[in-house]
Design an enzyme around this catalytic site. Structure first.
Site, PDB file in Angstrom:
ATOM      1  N   GLU A  46       3.628  31.170 -12.219  1.00  0.00           N
ATOM      2  CA  GLU A  46       2.272  30.655 -12.397  1.00  0.00           C
ATOM      3  C   GLU A  46       2.281  29.219 -12.886  1.00  0.00           C
ATOM      4  O   GLU A  46       3.164  28.809 -13.646  1.00  0.00           O
ATOM      5  CB  GLU A  46       1.473  31.494 -13.408  1.00  0.00           C
ATOM      6  CG  GLU A  46       0.565  32.538 -12.790  1.00  0.00           C
ATOM      7  CD  GLU A  46       1.300  33.836 -12.522  1.00  0.00           C
ATOM      8  OE1 GLU A  46       0.782  34.643 -11.741  1.00  0.00           O
ATOM      9  OE2 GLU A  46       2.376  34.028 -13.087  1.00  0.00           O
ATOM     10  N   THR A  47       1.270  28.499 -12.414  1.00  0.00           N
ATOM     11  CA  THR A  47       0.928  27.199 -12.976  1.00  0.00           C
ATOM     12  C   THR A  47      -0.473  27.314 -13.547  1.00  0.00           C
ATOM     13  O   THR A  47      -1.396  27.776 -12.865  1.00  0.00           O
ATOM     14  CB  THR A  47       0.985  26.094 -11.910  1.00  0.00           C
ATOM     15  OG1 THR A  47       2.326  25.962 -11.439  1.00  0.00           O
ATOM     16  CG2 THR A  47       0.516  24.757 -12.474  1.00  0.00           C
TER      17      THR A  47
END
Length: 288
Positions: A46-47
Site C-alpha cells: 500500500e501507498t
C-alpha cells in the site's frame, strides 16, 4: 510537483520487518490517475496519501486529515498498516503536536493515538459468519490442498474469507505452508471474496513469546499475493478469536517471512484497538 514521501515498516520496531508502506503528504490535490501511478511506482502493498481537509490546515498542528490507500493496482477501502505508518510519519517525522489524529477515510473516521510503546489504532470490528465449505471448497483446495481445516467463516463487510486450520498444526506449519494464490482470482470471480485469511490458534502456555493466534493473509484479487502484516484482516480476526477464546485482550502474530506483532483490545463501543510499532526507513521527495 515535488511531494514529501516516506517508507515506514509497520507493526514492528525493527527495520526491514513488519509491513512496509509508502506515505505521501499532499499539499495540493492530485488526479485520480496520479494516485494510482505513484502507488504503482512505489510497488509496495500500500501507498497512503494524507491530505489536508481545509486550506488553513497544516501537517504539524492539525489533528484531522483525509487518508486514502492504494495497492499497485487499485484503491482499497481499509488498510491498517498504512494507517499506522501514516500516523508514525506525522508523529515522529513531521512532529505533529497532537496526541490523537483522526483520519477521514472510505471506512469512516479512524483514530491513531500515541502510546508509550507504539501507536494505537481505533478501528471498526467486523463479525464473521459460518461459511458452507462446499461453496468455497474449490478456492480452499486450490490454495492449501489437503491441509486440515477446522472452521470457515466469511466477513461480508470486508469480503474476507477466514479459514482456521486444525489445532493439531503448529506455528511452524503455518509459517512454512506453501499457499498457491495464482489461480484464486480465476476461481472466485463473483467479487464475494477479496481476501483469504489463514489462521491458527496460539500455542499453549509456557511458549515464549505467547500469542493468542497466528495468521497469514493473501489478496491476489487486489494485486497482493501475500501481505506481510494486515491490520484490516485483524478487524475480522479480532472478532473471531475473541469469541473463540472468550478474551477481550489478545496478542497476535502474522506469520509472513517479515513477521509482525499486534496487541489487540476489544472496546465496549464495539470497535477494536490495535497497537503496534513502526520503523521509518526512508525519507525523500517524489517528483510528479
Amino acid at each position: 510537483m515535488k511531494l514529501p514521501i516516506f517508507i515506514a515498516d509497520a507493526f514492528t520496531t525493527t527495520a526491514f520487518r513488519g509491513n512496509p508502506a509508502a506515505v505521501c503528504l499532499l499539499e495540493n490535490t492530485l488526479t485520480e490517475d496520479a494516485h494510482q501511478q505513484i502507488a504503482r511506482e512505489m510497488n509496495l502493498s500500500e501507498t497512503a496519501f494524507i491530505r489536508k481537509l481545509q486550506p488553513s490546515d497544516n501537517f504539524t498542528q492539525s489533528s484531522c486529515f483525509g487518508l486514502r490507500w492504494f495497492t499497485p493496482v487499485s484503491e482499497v477501502p481499509l488498510c491498517g498498516h498504512a494507517t499506522l505508518a501514516s500516523a508514525a510519519v506525522l508523529f515522529h517525522k513531521i512532529k505533529n503536536t497532537n496526541s490523537t489524529l483522526t483520519f477521514a477515510t472510505m471506512s469512516g473516521e479512524l483514530k491513531a493515538r500515541r502510546a508509550e510503546d507504539g501507536i494505537v489504532l481505533d478501528f471498526p470490528l467486523y463479525p464473521a459468519f459460518p461459511q458452507d465449505f462446499h461453496e468455497v471448497e474449490g478456492l480452499i483446495k486450490a490454495a492449501i490442498g489437503d491441509t486440515l481445516v477446522q472452521d470457515i467463516q466469511y466477513s461480508p463487510d470486508t469480503r474476507k474469507l477466514l479459514v482456521r486450520l486444525s489445532d493439531s498444526y503448529s506455528r511452524s506449519f503455518l509459517e512454512t505452508l506453501k499457499v498457491n494464490t495464482k489461480p484464486l482470482p480465476g476461481i472466485e470471480k463473483t467479487g464475494k471474496v477479496k481476501g483469504l485469511i489463514l489462521t491458527l490458534r496460539g500455542q499453549p502456555e509456557g511458549q515464549t513469546p505467547q500469542y493468542d493466534f497466528y495468521s497469514r493473509y493473501f489478496a491476489p484479487w487486489v494485486g497482493l499475493p501475500e501481505d506481510p502484516v494486515t491490520g484490516s484482516a485483524h478487524t475480522v480476526l479480532s472478532s473471531y478469536w475473541s469469541q473463540q477464546l472468550g478474551k477481550k485482550e489478545m496478542r497476535a502474530f502474522q506469520c509472513s517471512c517479515r513477521g509482525g506483532e499486534l496487541d489487540i483490545s476489544l472496546r465496549p463501543d464495539g470497535r477494536v484497538d490495535m497497537k503496534g510499532g513502526a520503523a521509518i526507513v526512508l525519507e525523500g521527495t517524489l517528483t510528479v
